[in-house]
Design a protein around this motif. Structure first.
Motif, PDB file in Angstrom:
ATOM      1  N   GLY A   1       3.864  18.982  20.178  1.00 53.38           N
ATOM      2  CA  GLY A   1       3.820  19.084  18.729  1.00 53.38           C
ATOM      3  C   GLY A   1       2.435  19.319  18.165  1.00 53.38           C
ATOM      4  N   GLN A   2       1.411  19.241  19.018  1.00 50.35           N
ATOM      5  CA  GLN A   2       0.036  19.380  18.556  1.00 50.35           C
ATOM      6  C   GLN A   2      -0.308  20.833  18.208  1.00 50.35           C
ATOM      7  OE1 GLN A   2      -2.763  17.868  21.418  1.00 50.35           O
ATOM      8  NE2 GLN A   2      -4.527  18.598  20.262  1.00 50.35           N
ATOM      9  N   LYS A   3      -1.076  21.011  17.119  1.00 52.90           N
ATOM     10  CA  LYS A   3      -1.588  22.343  16.795  1.00 52.90           C
ATOM     11  C   LYS A   3      -2.951  22.488  17.439  1.00 52.90           C
ATOM     12  CE  LYS A   3       0.934  23.002  12.569  1.00 52.90           C
ATOM     13  NZ  LYS A   3       0.944  23.016  11.122  1.00 52.90           N
ATOM     14  N   LEU A   4      -3.189  23.619  18.073  1.00 60.43           N
ATOM     15  CA  LEU A   4      -4.446  23.760  18.796  1.00 60.43           C
ATOM     16  C   LEU A   4      -5.001  25.175  18.707  1.00 60.43           C
ATOM     17  CD1 LEU A   4      -3.608  25.334  21.685  1.00 60.43           C
ATOM     18  CD2 LEU A   4      -2.524  23.128  22.061  1.00 60.43           C
ATOM     19  N   GLU A   5      -6.285  25.270  19.019  1.00 62.52           N
ATOM     20  CA  GLU A   5      -6.925  26.579  19.083  1.00 62.52           C
ATOM     21  C   GLU A   5      -7.463  26.785  20.495  1.00 62.52           C
ATOM     22  OE1 GLU A   5      -9.752  27.546  15.891  1.00 62.52           O
ATOM     23  OE2 GLU A   5     -10.879  28.698  17.380  1.00 62.52           O
ATOM     24  N   VAL A   6      -7.222  27.958  21.065  1.00 65.02           N
ATOM     25  CA  VAL A   6      -7.710  28.241  22.406  1.00 65.02           C
ATOM     26  C   VAL A   6      -9.202  28.559  22.332  1.00 65.02           C
ATOM     27  CG1 VAL A   6      -7.483  29.742  24.420  1.00 65.02           C
ATOM     28  CG2 VAL A   6      -5.471  29.158  23.062  1.00 65.02           C
ATOM     29  N   VAL A   7     -10.008  27.856  23.149  1.00 63.87           N
ATOM     30  CA  VAL A   7     -11.455  28.045  23.108  1.00 63.87           C
ATOM     31  C   VAL A   7     -11.932  28.960  24.240  1.00 63.87           C
ATOM     32  CG1 VAL A   7     -13.706  26.893  23.221  1.00 63.87           C
ATOM     33  CG2 VAL A   7     -11.801  25.823  21.983  1.00 63.87           C
ATOM     34  N   ASN A   8     -11.425  28.713  25.444  1.00 61.98           N
ATOM     35  CA  ASN A   8     -11.909  29.510  26.568  1.00 61.98           C
ATOM     36  C   ASN A   8     -10.838  29.670  27.653  1.00 61.98           C
ATOM     37  OD1 ASN A   8     -13.556  30.836  28.412  1.00 61.98           O
ATOM     38  ND2 ASN A   8     -14.399  28.935  29.226  1.00 61.98           N
ATOM     39  N   ILE A   9     -10.684  30.910  28.126  1.00 56.95           N
ATOM     40  CA  ILE A   9      -9.836  31.192  29.293  1.00 56.95           C
ATOM     41  C   ILE A   9     -10.763  31.793  30.351  1.00 56.95           C
ATOM     42  CG2 ILE A   9      -7.833  32.467  30.161  1.00 56.95           C
ATOM     43  CD1 ILE A   9      -6.877  32.650  27.213  1.00 56.95           C
ATOM     44  N   PRO A  10     -11.060  31.060  31.435  1.00 56.94           N
ATOM     45  CA  PRO A  10     -12.121  31.503  32.341  1.00 56.94           C
ATOM     46  C   PRO A  10     -11.818  32.749  33.172  1.00 56.94           C
ATOM     47  CG  PRO A  10     -11.148  29.439  33.114  1.00 56.94           C
ATOM     48  CD  PRO A  10     -10.486  29.768  31.829  1.00 56.94           C
ATOM     49  N   ASP A  11     -10.596  32.888  33.686  1.00 63.69           N
ATOM     50  CA  ASP A  11     -10.285  33.977  34.612  1.00 63.69           C
ATOM     51  C   ASP A  11     -10.004  35.280  33.848  1.00 63.69           C
ATOM     52  OD1 ASP A  11      -8.069  35.601  36.074  1.00 63.69           O
ATOM     53  OD2 ASP A  11      -9.046  34.431  37.645  1.00 63.69           O
ATOM     54  N   SER A  12     -10.667  36.386  34.234  1.00 63.76           N
ATOM     55  CA  SER A  12     -10.555  37.599  33.429  1.00 63.76           C
ATOM     56  C   SER A  12      -9.180  38.257  33.551  1.00 63.76           C
ATOM     57  CB  SER A  12     -11.665  38.586  33.788  1.00 63.76           C
ATOM     58  OG  SER A  12     -11.207  39.542  34.693  1.00 63.76           O
ATOM     59  N   SER A  13      -8.562  38.146  34.731  1.00 65.35           N
ATOM     60  CA  SER A  13      -7.235  38.731  34.879  1.00 65.35           C
ATOM     61  C   SER A  13      -6.199  37.944  34.078  1.00 65.35           C
ATOM     62  CB  SER A  13      -6.873  38.772  36.362  1.00 65.35           C
ATOM     63  OG  SER A  13      -5.489  38.775  36.533  1.00 65.35           O
ATOM     64  N   ILE A  14      -6.302  36.619  34.124  1.00 66.21           N
ATOM     65  CA  ILE A  14      -5.404  35.776  33.326  1.00 66.21           C
ATOM     66  C   ILE A  14      -5.641  36.037  31.834  1.00 66.21           C
ATOM     67  CG2 ILE A  14      -4.893  33.375  32.665  1.00 66.21           C
ATOM     68  CD1 ILE A  14      -3.852  33.880  35.389  1.00 66.21           C
ATOM     69  N   ARG A  15      -6.932  36.194  31.482  1.00 63.73           N
ATOM     70  CA  ARG A  15      -7.268  36.423  30.081  1.00 63.73           C
ATOM     71  C   ARG A  15      -6.584  37.688  29.574  1.00 63.73           C
ATOM     72  NH1 ARG A  15     -12.753  35.432  30.509  1.00 63.73           N
ATOM     73  NH2 ARG A  15     -13.208  37.636  30.764  1.00 63.73           N
ATOM     74  N   ALA A  16      -6.621  38.738  30.391  1.00 58.62           N
ATOM     75  CA  ALA A  16      -6.020  40.010  29.986  1.00 58.62           C
ATOM     76  C   ALA A  16      -4.503  39.901  29.874  1.00 58.62           C
ATOM     77  CB  ALA A  16      -6.394  41.100  30.979  1.00 58.62           C
ATOM     78  N   GLN A  17      -3.879  39.160  30.795  1.00 59.29           N
ATOM     79  CA  GLN A  17      -2.413  39.034  30.731  1.00 59.29           C
ATOM     80  C   GLN A  17      -1.982  38.147  29.572  1.00 59.29           C
ATOM     81  OE1 GLN A  17      -0.337  38.434  34.593  1.00 59.29           O
ATOM     82  NE2 GLN A  17      -2.372  38.697  35.475  1.00 59.29           N
ATOM     83  N   ALA A  18      -2.779  37.101  29.324  1.00 60.59           N
ATOM     84  CA  ALA A  18      -2.390  36.141  28.290  1.00 60.59           C
ATOM     85  C   ALA A  18      -2.520  36.734  26.892  1.00 60.59           C
ATOM     86  CB  ALA A  18      -3.238  34.875  28.419  1.00 60.59           C
ATOM     87  N   ILE A  19      -3.525  37.580  26.686  1.00 59.85           N
ATOM     88  CA  ILE A  19      -3.769  38.109  25.340  1.00 59.85           C
ATOM     89  C   ILE A  19      -2.595  38.978  24.893  1.00 59.85           C
ATOM     90  CG2 ILE A  19      -5.020  40.196  26.050  1.00 59.85           C
ATOM     91  CD1 ILE A  19      -6.934  39.684  23.690  1.00 59.85           C
ATOM     92  N   ARG A  20      -1.941  39.619  25.853  1.00 62.76           N
ATOM     93  CA  ARG A  20      -0.784  40.439  25.499  1.00 62.76           C
ATOM     94  C   ARG A  20       0.375  39.591  25.014  1.00 62.76           C
ATOM     95  NH1 ARG A  20      -0.183  44.041  30.748  1.00 62.76           N
ATOM     96  NH2 ARG A  20       0.682  42.047  31.358  1.00 62.76           N
ATOM     97  N   LEU A  21       0.419  38.341  25.469  1.00 61.85           N
ATOM     98  CA  LEU A  21       1.481  37.436  25.034  1.00 61.85           C
ATOM     99  C   LEU A  21       1.030  36.600  23.847  1.00 61.85           C
ATOM    100  CD1 LEU A  21       2.621  36.326  28.591  1.00 61.85           C
ATOM    101  CD2 LEU A  21       3.822  37.874  27.073  1.00 61.85           C
ATOM    102  N   GLY A  22      -0.138  36.918  23.297  1.00 57.70           N
ATOM    103  CA  GLY A  22      -0.587  36.233  22.091  1.00 57.70           C
ATOM    104  C   GLY A  22      -1.466  35.019  22.337  1.00 57.70           C
ATOM    105  N   ILE A  23      -1.868  34.811  23.585  1.00 58.97           N
ATOM    106  CA  ILE A  23      -2.757  33.683  23.880  1.00 58.97           C
ATOM    107  C   ILE A  23      -4.145  34.242  24.181  1.00 58.97           C
ATOM    108  CG2 ILE A  23      -3.212  31.768  25.468  1.00 58.97           C
ATOM    109  CD1 ILE A  23      -0.168  31.694  25.934  1.00 58.97           C
ATOM    110  N   TYR A  24      -5.112  33.902  23.354  1.00 55.10           N
ATOM    111  CA  TYR A  24      -6.454  34.437  23.546  1.00 55.10           C
ATOM    112  C   TYR A  24      -7.444  33.461  22.933  1.00 55.10           C
ATOM    113  CZ  TYR A  24      -5.397  35.807  18.771  1.00 55.10           C
ATOM    114  OH  TYR A  24      -5.013  35.776  17.467  1.00 55.10           O
TER     115      TYR A  24
END
Lengths: 72, 619
Positions: A9-32
């Motif tokens: 239930g917590q509202k949060l802001e994503v600060v850092n995603i370390p892995d560049s491949s994960i970062r690229a896949q996650a941003i497409r799903l709206g996580i960045y």
């Protein structure tokens, strides 16, 4: 703190995603870095479910430990 | 045409306009594909991959379907295929799930950035209303600069409008900063769309043009696109009311262990009723015993006995006990095919309903003990149907390490349905105690092997990161089509290997090698496993066909040669050692030669070791 420590239930802001491949896949799903999301569900010792509007994403616990977030 | 175009090797007329369907997974692309192409569709394997592509005709154009992807890039085989098909499209029909615009428009904007003419089918408009959303379609169309047709494909609403709009497809509003970056590399590539992937650091496209990764700004570009999509979505969507619908609640229940496990058990029970009871007994009873075993067998024998002597080597090879015209087709079409169709039907149903990713999320934690993530649940479930087809689906796992672990566990500890039936029949009369002894032994081996492999295998497994689509009632036609395609692929891949296996076994038997191996095994069976000598023959049979082995034990038990404990010991051995010859061949095809040998020999060692230890404990 890291995503695995978020509460249901917590509202949060994503600060850092370390892995560049994960970062690229996650941003497409709206996580960045900078995305504001809700932790809609947390399975016991299992994946964390993040929600943005109608969109839900399951993130494995190990991956969640590597993602830094802040509470908003 | 240029030399860098991978789809040029596919069988497509040179001049025909290529209309390509693109979209995220489960957005209803196939309904549009079917509406455009009708019946005459060609499914072919995309060169150099394991992915199938459907190609059909619409007027003078060629229509191509692509696997569902979240973006054009190369994180896996599906994406690489979708990327290549999209890159060389003349027109793209982008199917978008209206309820998930923030997810789907990322791909849309990426396609627009490529500079390819687009038409957007804004699908699932019925769910938009139901979820209390309102979308300003006119504004969205203005923002993106392309035509947008609202559709509810399942009810055939908007399909004719989409067809009409295809001729009016145009290049949309590109993100200016990205266009500037592309212009700097445009003279280094063959077509404009490739320039985008060069600046997005796509390694395959870079290497195709002998370019180094020096123009790359993937993070920057993705961020620009994400910002633009979010801005658009904020501007066009209004939520008229909130509150979770029943489907949203159901989705949550499927996820949480407390409610999810009972739901999973019910689903597995229904699967068992359909596959284990209805297909395995009723359907296979007709297909294997009557259609193939009598009609087909008699037909083949009547013809061939006129030409060959059954006792000769050629006779044995063609129509002997393990003949390529007798056992191979009877087994493949009579027994395997119905089971495979049944399993793929269930799997496609679960996939289209949105349930599968939720099972994967629920069991993710459990599977990390074995160095797997939740997605590995799919091959494991399939393994109970047929280990051969399950081995093929280990392709969907993220890394080589995971594929190895999953294949090993499948080959070792998952009994397939053909075997389960006979095992159940053999163990049920012996009582609960014996059943538990068997089940616990297999379970321990499964857990130990998985845990040890996870510890000793180098590298790390990939983490779970999956989209949980909304829960939906699947469309039967789509489920059936998927089932058909997957079953066909299975038969095409496993069939030839099975025939080859039949040849090998016939040679072994004809030359007497089978007998020699059987005798050589005797010291292990008698000395170590404390079983009668005759079980060695049964074990060999178990390699040929898993249920043959179990059935052989049944005979031995009836003859009073095995006591109940010995039945359990031999069942443990037969369950654990590598599956039937078709599965072994598929493993050798899917994994490297060394890995396959390791899996094959490893499971023999483990199976005899486990059964031997059990024998020494209980006897």
């Amino acid at each position: 703190m890291t995503l695995d420590l978020a509460n249901k239930g917590q509202k949060l802001e994503v600060v850092n995603i370390p892995d560049s491949s994960i970062r690229a896949q996650a941003i497409r799903l709206g996580i960045y870095e900078g995305a504001r999301l809700i932790c809609s569900e947390k399975l016991p010792a299992g994946p964390v479910i993040l929600q943005n509007r109608m969109q839900e994403i399951a993130i494995g616990r190990n991956l969640a430990k590597k993602i830094t977030i802040k509470s908003i | 045409m240029n030399c860098h175009n991978p789809i040029s090797s596919m069988d497509i007329p040179e001049r025909a306009k290529k209309i390509v369907l693109a979209g995220n997974p489960n957005v209803g692309k196939s309904v549009f594909f079917n509406a455009l192409t009708g019946l005459y569709v060609d499914v072919s394997n995309f060169p150099g991959t394991t992915v199938d592509i459907s190609v059909g005709k619409y007027k003078d154009s060629v229509v191509m379907d692509t696997p569902g992807v979240y973006g054009v890039s190369s994180f896996n085989d599906e994406e690489r295929v979708a990327r290549d098909v999209i890159l060389f499209a003349d027109v793209i029909l982008n199917v978008v799930d209206a309820v998930h615009l923030e997810r789907d428009l990322f791909l849309t904007q990426q396609i627009i950035d490529m500079g390819i003419p687009v038409v957007i089918a804004l699908n699932m408009m019925d769910e938009v209303k139901r979820n209390g959303l309102k979308i300003d379609i006119e504004k969205l169309s203005k923002e993106l600069g392309v035509e947008i047709i609202p559709t509810t494909a399942t009810k055939k609403e908007g399909i004719e409008e989409v067809k009409a709009a295809l001729d009016r497809a145009k290049v949309g509003n590109r993100i200016p900063q990205i266009k500037t970056l592309m212009d700097k590399v445009i003279d280094k590539v063959d077509i404009e769309a490739e320039a985008l992937l060069v600046v997005e650091e796509d390694e395959n496209v870079l290497s195709r043009h002998n370019l180094k990764n020096e123009y790359g700004k993937r993070d920057h570009i993705y961020k620009l696109r994400r910002d633009r999509v979010d801005t658009i979505v904020d501007a066009i969507i209004t939520e008229t009311n909130e509150g979770a619908s029943f489907k949203t609640k159901l989705g949550r229940w499927m996820l949480k262990p407390l409610t999810g496990i009972p739901i999973l058990l019910v689903a597995l029970y229904l699967t068992y009723q359909l596959i284990g009871v209805f297909v395995a007994q009723t359907v296979v009873g007709i297909t294997e015993e009557i259609i193939m075993g009598q009609y087909y067998y008699d037909f083949i024998m009547n013809i061939l006995t006129n030409f060959v002597n059954e006792g000769s080597f050629i006779g044995q090879l063609l129509i002997g006990e393990f003949g390529i015209l007798t056992m191979a087709p009877i087994y493949l079409f009579g027994l395997l095919l119905p089971l495979v169709v049944g399993f793929y039907f269930i799997l496609s149903f679960m996939e289209d309903s949105g349930y599968l990713p939720r099972i994967a999320a629920m069991v993710d934690r459990l599977l990390t003990f074995f160095g797997l993530n939740g997605r590995a649940i799919i091959p494991i479930i399939l393994g109970f149907g047929c280990v051969t087809m399950a081995t093929i689906t280990t392709r969907l796992l993220g890394s080589k390490r995971e594929r190895f672990i999953a294949t090993m566990l499948l080959g070792l500890a998952i009994p397939c349905s053909a075997q389960l039936g006979v095992i159940a029949g053999l163990i049920a009369p012996l009582g609960t105690k014996m059943f538990l002894l068997y089940a616990v032994s297999i379970f321990i081996v499964f857990v130990l092997t998985g845990t040890i492999l996870n510890k000793i295998m180098p590298g790390e497994s990939t983490d779970l990161l999956i989209d949980l689509p909304p829960i939906r009632m699947p469309i039967l036609k789509n489920v059936l089509q998927k089932t058909y395609l997957k079953s066909k692929m299975f038969i095409l891949e496993a069939g030839p290997l099975f025939v080859l296996g039949a040849v090998i076994i016939t040679i072994l038997q004809y030359t007497g090698a089978l007998e020699i191996i059987s005798d050589a095994l005797a010291p292990i069976t008698v000395g170590f496993l404390k079983l009668p000598k005759e079980t060695a023959q049964t074990f060999i049979m178990g390699i040929i066909r898993r249920d043959f082995g179990a059935a052989g034990l049944n005979t031995l038990a009836q003859q009073g040669l095995l006591n109940p404990l010995q039945v359990v010991i031999s069942l443990v051995a037969i369950t654990l050692f590598v599956p039937c010859i078709a599965a072994i061949m598929v493993i050798f095809k899917e994994r490297s030669w060394q890995e396959s040998a390791l899996i094959w020999i490893g499971s023999f060692v483990i199976s005899f070791l486990a059964a031997g230890i059990l024998a020494h404990i209980v006897l």
